[in-house]
Motif scaffolding. Structure first.
Motif, PDB file in Angstrom:
ATOM      1  N   TYR A 102       1.169   5.994 -24.529  1.00  0.00           N
ATOM      2  CA  TYR A 102       1.657   6.331 -23.236  1.00  0.00           C
ATOM      3  C   TYR A 102       1.736   5.139 -22.306  1.00  0.00           C
ATOM      4  O   TYR A 102       2.192   5.119 -21.130  1.00  0.00           O
ATOM      5  CB  TYR A 102       0.222   7.160 -22.415  1.00  0.00           C
ATOM      6  N   PHE A 105       4.375  -5.907  -7.385  1.00  0.00           N
ATOM      7  CA  PHE A 105       4.115  -5.302  -5.840  1.00  0.00           C
ATOM      8  C   PHE A 105       2.860  -5.704  -5.087  1.00  0.00           C
ATOM      9  O   PHE A 105       2.588  -5.909  -3.892  1.00  0.00           O
ATOM     10  CB  PHE A 105       4.072  -3.881  -5.889  1.00  0.00           C
ATOM     11  N   TRP A 164       5.822   5.913  -7.657  1.00  0.00           N
ATOM     12  CA  TRP A 164       4.657   6.531  -8.102  1.00  0.00           C
ATOM     13  C   TRP A 164       4.438   7.689  -7.098  1.00  0.00           C
ATOM     14  O   TRP A 164       3.738   8.543  -7.477  1.00  0.00           O
ATOM     15  CB  TRP A 164       3.619   5.719  -8.167  1.00  0.00           C
ATOM     16  N   HIS A 165       5.045   7.461  -5.756  1.00  0.00           N
ATOM     17  CA  HIS A 165       4.887   8.667  -4.865  1.00  0.00           C
ATOM     18  C   HIS A 165       5.824   9.664  -4.822  1.00  0.00           C
ATOM     19  O   HIS A 165       5.672  10.370  -3.820  1.00  0.00           O
ATOM     20  CB  HIS A 165       4.178   8.016  -3.373  1.00  0.00           C
ATOM     21  N   VAL A 169      11.317  -0.876  -8.404  1.00  0.00           N
ATOM     22  CA  VAL A 169      10.253  -0.034  -8.140  1.00  0.00           C
ATOM     23  C   VAL A 169      10.349   1.346  -8.923  1.00  0.00           C
ATOM     24  O   VAL A 169      11.330   1.856  -8.768  1.00  0.00           O
ATOM     25  CB  VAL A 169      10.171   0.605  -6.583  1.00  0.00           C
ATOM     26  N   THR A 170       9.326   1.696  -9.756  1.00  0.00           N
ATOM     27  CA  THR A 170       8.936   2.953  -9.782  1.00  0.00           C
ATOM     28  C   THR A 170       8.256   3.650  -8.934  1.00  0.00           C
ATOM     29  O   THR A 170       7.134   3.001  -8.413  1.00  0.00           O
ATOM     30  CB  THR A 170       7.908   3.001 -11.314  1.00  0.00           C
ATOM     31  N   ARG A 215       1.286  13.086  -3.779  1.00  0.00           N
ATOM     32  CA  ARG A 215       0.676  13.977  -2.824  1.00  0.00           C
ATOM     33  C   ARG A 215       1.686  15.075  -2.158  1.00  0.00           C
ATOM     34  O   ARG A 215       1.313  15.910  -1.602  1.00  0.00           O
ATOM     35  CB  ARG A 215       0.476  12.902  -1.531  1.00  0.00           C
ATOM     36  N   TYR A 230       2.019   9.019 -16.629  1.00  0.00           N
ATOM     37  CA  TYR A 230       0.514   8.646 -16.510  1.00  0.00           C
ATOM     38  C   TYR A 230      -0.482   9.559 -15.878  1.00  0.00           C
ATOM     39  O   TYR A 230      -0.405  10.820 -16.102  1.00  0.00           O
ATOM     40  CB  TYR A 230       0.489   7.342 -15.880  1.00  0.00           C
ATOM     41  N   ASN A 284      -2.526   7.717  -2.730  1.00  0.00           N
ATOM     42  CA  ASN A 284      -1.675   7.076  -1.428  1.00  0.00           C
ATOM     43  C   ASN A 284      -2.052   8.385  -0.361  1.00  0.00           C
ATOM     44  O   ASN A 284      -1.561   9.431  -0.550  1.00  0.00           O
ATOM     45  CB  ASN A 284      -0.442   7.067  -1.720  1.00  0.00           C
ATOM     46  N   THR A 305       7.987  -5.687 -13.286  1.00  0.00           N
ATOM     47  CA  THR A 305       8.238  -4.867 -12.403  1.00  0.00           C
ATOM     48  C   THR A 305       7.155  -3.764 -11.985  1.00  0.00           C
ATOM     49  O   THR A 305       7.017  -3.464 -10.740  1.00  0.00           O
ATOM     50  CB  THR A 305       9.601  -4.109 -12.482  1.00  0.00           C
ATOM     51  N   ASP A 306       6.554  -3.024 -12.890  1.00  0.00           N
ATOM     52  CA  ASP A 306       5.470  -2.201 -12.573  1.00  0.00           C
ATOM     53  C   ASP A 306       4.293  -2.948 -12.288  1.00  0.00           C
ATOM     54  O   ASP A 306       3.147  -2.398 -12.417  1.00  0.00           O
ATOM     55  CB  ASP A 306       5.465  -1.297 -13.945  1.00  0.00           C
ATOM     56  N   GLY A 343       0.737  -1.075  -0.035  1.00  0.00           N
ATOM     57  CA  GLY A 343       0.065   0.075  -0.124  1.00  0.00           C
ATOM     58  C   GLY A 343       0.848   1.261  -0.148  1.00  0.00           C
ATOM     59  O   GLY A 343       0.429   2.320  -0.613  1.00  0.00           O
ATOM     60  N   ALA A 344       1.773   1.213   0.789  1.00  0.00           N
ATOM     61  CA  ALA A 344       2.841   2.299   0.786  1.00  0.00           C
ATOM     62  C   ALA A 344       3.661   2.443  -0.412  1.00  0.00           C
ATOM     63  O   ALA A 344       3.714   3.766  -0.947  1.00  0.00           O
ATOM     64  CB  ALA A 344       3.846   2.335   1.943  1.00  0.00           C
ATOM     65  N   ILE A 345       4.055   1.485  -1.048  1.00  0.00           N
ATOM     66  CA  ILE A 345       4.504   1.528  -2.351  1.00  0.00           C
ATOM     67  C   ILE A 345       3.810   1.919  -3.438  1.00  0.00           C
ATOM     68  O   ILE A 345       3.924   3.009  -4.218  1.00  0.00           O
ATOM     69  CB  ILE A 345       5.247   0.340  -2.667  1.00  0.00           C
ATOM     70  N   GLY A 346       2.639   1.367  -3.429  1.00  0.00           N
ATOM     71  CA  GLY A 346       1.244   1.825  -4.223  1.00  0.00           C
ATOM     72  C   GLY A 346       1.587   2.042  -5.628  1.00  0.00           C
ATOM     73  O   GLY A 346       1.143   2.924  -6.359  1.00  0.00           O
ATOM     74  N   CYS A 347       2.223   1.111  -6.303  1.00  0.00           N
ATOM     75  CA  CYS A 347       2.293   0.859  -7.549  1.00  0.00           C
ATOM     76  C   CYS A 347       1.074   0.512  -8.247  1.00  0.00           C
ATOM     77  O   CYS A 347       0.187  -0.257  -7.527  1.00  0.00           O
ATOM     78  CB  CYS A 347       3.529   0.293  -8.021  1.00  0.00           C
ATOM     79  N   ILE A 348       0.920   0.599  -9.583  1.00  0.00           N
ATOM     80  CA  ILE A 348      -0.201   0.208 -10.136  1.00  0.00           C
ATOM     81  C   ILE A 348       0.034  -1.093 -10.583  1.00  0.00           C
ATOM     82  O   ILE A 348       0.913  -1.466 -11.555  1.00  0.00           O
ATOM     83  CB  ILE A 348      -0.631   1.136 -11.310  1.00  0.00           C
ATOM     84  N   THR A 361      -1.488   7.852  -8.888  1.00  0.00           N
ATOM     85  CA  THR A 361      -2.186   6.846  -7.884  1.00  0.00           C
ATOM     86  C   THR A 361      -2.208   7.381  -6.563  1.00  0.00           C
ATOM     87  O   THR A 361      -1.043   7.844  -6.159  1.00  0.00           O
ATOM     88  CB  THR A 361      -1.569   5.475  -8.325  1.00  0.00           C
TER      89      THR A 361
END
Lengths: 436, 436
Positions: free
Chosen positions: A294, A313, B71-72, B68-69, B409, B79, B84, A308-309, A96-101, B82
């Protein structure tokens, strides 16, 4: 809330969760509320100014818990298990913290659909290759897919979504509710004679009603010879194949085009977590290929999929669980559930008033009072109204049957015995009141 | 791991997460690994005996983070966002612990598909009502759906899944990439004249390439008159409608049959969280109705849907976020992102070498170097290879365009300025090397 407060609140939440799970037995397993109960407990609109965190936490017991079916209570025996474990929760916190899609994640129903669509696309491609003038819409309207009459309702729904005929193959109690090769062969011949094009068969290993296993060693060669895509839905039973003694249930897998099971059911990984295997990746990718700018990336040309994306995760929790339990720990877990089911089966068999309705292979026991459907329906209603244990029914050969599925991670022999005591006590009451 | 250890480990994880998010800027935003990098870092098989938790935690940095990408990271502009937030994470911890199964949850792509299937079912039903002899497969092959040529690729995929024609409606730069009523009307007339049956239009509010808004005040009445289902995909922009100043972008919603947006994009709720609204619930339920005994419940007859076992627990995070931020806090958040985008836009406009490629309405800025596509492609490659900030491209009117989406954020003005400094510095290099 910034990081400093999260450090404090997060630790409180950890304690709250531990308290909840340590004391879950003391809660009624099944909620005693009417649909819409929430409406009067919460405001019509989101608050203009923030609430305090303390108020939010207070409302967990006031608002949320009264509506919860406690799936992780050792008194929960309905449906099939949904996984939960401490390592998975820790991983989920991190995910949840890394929060990748994660772009490529789904559950067994989606796997069934995805396989069906890939099969449809492959079938259309093969027919067009031999008859390029044939209009594509004419092909789709001739396609026919098959599954057992015991298959999960999502298989039928997949057919509706894809807009193709889905025929149910009848099964018999004498065959243990498994699809027989001979039955499939006959239906294929009849359909071909009627001008239809058989293209997909969804086999089930461990059906929802009775945990039946279709005979894929017989069915697979038929599908392969007819160029019918064989998908295997092992949503529940799949987890058990990590034990050598249950592995033979998977014999015939070598004929499959695709296979799916849900670690979130019986492998201690929190919902959702569903894994799908496909024989030929290009069949799948070809059916869904989309190519917007995109979403392009540097490794596209290599034909390798950049994970990886993606699922990595969201699969963290699987990784935590595999590592923290080890194969042995997971096998012990599966075996313990099967043993508990066998223990329940013995209790049922020892009571002349009851009967077992299907072979007990894994963690599911199908049973009923000898007698009318009415008496069994009443018994089930009485059980669930008591809110101490929770079961759901199924229908087998026209009979109303009770399903006792060992679900919770913390279920012990004493819970099984207590459940049986309760069931027999209620059965006694029901039998005194009703003719049976 | 039992509850006692979870209390300890959970608190450590809370600190680990807080550390990660507090220091996320110091990490390269985009991973510098090749697909398959994981293979050599992890064993071929799950461990036979449990690993220690310490080893698992050590591997977060060794194995996971390199791929890891982030995202936060405030350096992530690719994109769309997402979501968090700390309250959402707390809620997710609790949701994970309660671990109920949510049967009715999906994201915007699924909403598009679900709406399309409901529309298909409604169309077939209406035609059969007036012409009961007509074969159903003949109807499906005549159906035609529409969406903008700017719509998300999942709209096209929905058409493939449902097996119906999906036509793209051309848009123009001079119309700000919005679908015009006149264009839709003409396509409908032509298709009807050719014997086709128009039945579905997916409008987009806030397209992925340029955040364009289709003219639903014009398009809605056309769809209503022609009995075409109008679905609105507002996956990203939907969150902004909580601000009165952006609410007019939603004018015309009164003509819609269904509407969807993703709070997990821009409303501080962790992935996944997607909300769908349908004008007439029976259109949806009718298209997917399944009725197995094991899913029956007591309140079925009332026609009310029992949400307690469903989305409630997965929507806990929404509830936490709404309450902890309040409407005002959420509005502030949206407005801040829009302001940051406007700030970036001003920086671009002040530099004669660059141009803005589409109106900046919300948090997305489409821009490019005046000159060839090649020079812009090189610039983007240079930017992403630097791994300090991350952007993705789009194509508008045949031009290669850079998308700068305010996502994290924690993004502040200083991050925007730093990003711009970096972009102009790399642009300078590229322009010296390449003809433009």
């Amino acid at each position: 809330m910034e990081a400093a407060e999260f450090r404090r609140r997060g630790k409180e939440m950890v304690d709250l969760i531990a308290d909840y799970l340590e004391n879950i037995e003391q809660r009624p397993v099944y909620p005693d509320v009417e649909p819409g109960y929430l409406r009067s407990l919460i405001p019509e609109e989101a608050p203009e100014e923030p609430d305090t965190y303390e108020d939010v936490v207070k409302d967990i017991e006031r608002v949320i818990m009264p509506g919860v079916t406690h799936w992780h209570s050792p008194y929960f025996y309905a449906y099939f298990p949904t996984a939960n474990s401490f390592p998975a929760m820790l991983a989920d916190m991190l995910s949840g913290a890394i929060g990748c899609i994660g772009f490529s994640w789904g559950t067994a129903s989606e796997a069934t659909l995805v396989a069906l669509l890939a099969a449809r696309s492959r079938a259309v491609r093969m027919i067009l290759a031999s008859d390029p003038q044939r209009p594509e819409t004419g092909i789709t309207s001739k396609l026919v897919a098959y599954s057992s009459d015991q298959a999960h309702c999502s298989v039928e729904r997949a057919g509706m979504i894809a807009g193709v005929r889905m025929k149910k193959i009848p099964t018999e109690q004498s065959d243990k509710y498994a699809v027989q090769g001979e039955t499939l062969r006959r239906m294929i011949q009849e359909d071909k004679a009627a001008g239809l094009i058989p293209f997909y068969f969804c086999a089930t290993l461990g059906t929802t009603p009775s945990c039946a296993f279709d005979h894929i060693t017989e069915l697979g060669p038929i599908c392969n010879a007819e160029k019918i895509w064989m998908h295997i839905d092992a949503a529940y039973a799949g987890s058990s194949f990590i034990c050598p003694e249950f592995r033979p249930l998977l014999n015939g897998i070598e004929f499959a085009d695709s296979f799916n099971f849900n670690p979130h059911k019986w492998l201690l990984v929190n919902f959702d977590c569903s894994t799908m295997w496909v024989r030929k990746r290009s069949d799948l990718i070809g059916a869904f290929k989309m190519d917007p700018l995109y979403l392009k990336h540097d490794h596209q040309e290599s034909g390798r999929y950049f994970y990886t994306d993606n699922s990595l995760f969201r699969s963290l929790k699987m990784w935590f669980v595999f590592r923290m339990y080890g194969l042995k720990g997971l096998q012990d877990y599966i075996r313990k559930h099967v043993e508990l089911a066998k223990e329940f089966e013995s209790l049922v068999r020892a009571d002349q008033r009851f009967e077992i309705s299907a072979d007990v292979v894994l963690g599911l026991v199908c049973f009923r009072l000898k007698g009318s459907n009415e008496v069994n329906e009443t018994l089930l209603k009485r059980i669930n109204n008591g809110r101490k244990i929770h079961l759901v029914p199924c229908q087998l050969s026209g009979q109303f049957v009770l399903r006792f599925a060992v679900c919770a991670r913390t279920t012990e022999s004493r819970h099984i015995r207590e459940a049986w005591r309760l069931i027999t006590q209620l059965a006694e009451e029901v039998m005194q009141e009703l003719p049976h």
